[in-house]
Design a protein around this motif. Structure first.
Motif: not given
Length: 146
Positions: A87-112
């Motif tokens: 229904g209206p409930s949504l939960r994300f589980r066990e998300l994994v991601s690649t680990r490349r660093a953004c060159t732009d600090p603002a993009m790093n903050e947005q990603e987090a």
């Protein structure tokens, strides 16, 4: 005469019913709007109350109902994992991601902030052509279709 009045009254009621506008209610989150949520490519437009960065590489989200898998781009990295939708409930589980660093600090903050928003998500709704994810403290992210 009584029979004719009864038929005339019945005919009048049928005509009146056909002319009366039906009451409309919004579709529940478990119906047609679910089909809009899943199998749609969503592009992040706001996270944590701030406009999203990265017009050329905007963060994305896609939910695959066949696999119950979520995936997308955080702006710098790709992610994937499970999700639970009821229904209206949504939960994300066990998300994994690649680990490349953004060159732009603002993009790093947005990603987090984006990863936190997905982790905090507890509900969803479709608002026009936008997807709105909310957590315990309110709206955590907004998306649109590309």
């Amino acid at each position: 005469m009584g029979m004719k009045k009864g038929i005339a009254l019945l005919a009048g009621l049928v005509l009146a019913a056909g002319c009366t506008p039906a009451a409309t209610t919004p579709a529940p989150a478990g119906s047609a709007t679910t089909s809009m949520l899943e199998n749609t490519d969503w592009r992040l437009v706001e996270v944590g109350g701030r406009p999203a960065l990265g017009a050329t590489n905007a963060p994305t989200l896609r939910l695959d109902p066949a696999e119950h898998r979520a995936g997308g781009n955080t702006g710098c990295n790709h992610f994937g994992g499970g999700y639970e939708l009821s229904g209206p409930s949504l939960r994300f589980r066990e998300l994994v991601s690649t680990r490349r660093a953004c060159t732009d600090p603002a993009m790093n903050e947005q990603e987090a902030a984006y990863v936190r928003a997905l982790d905090e998500t507890r509900s969803w709704r479709i608002d026009g052509s936008s997807l709105v994810l909310s957590g315990a403290s309110g709206v955590v992210a907004r998306f649109t279709t590309p």
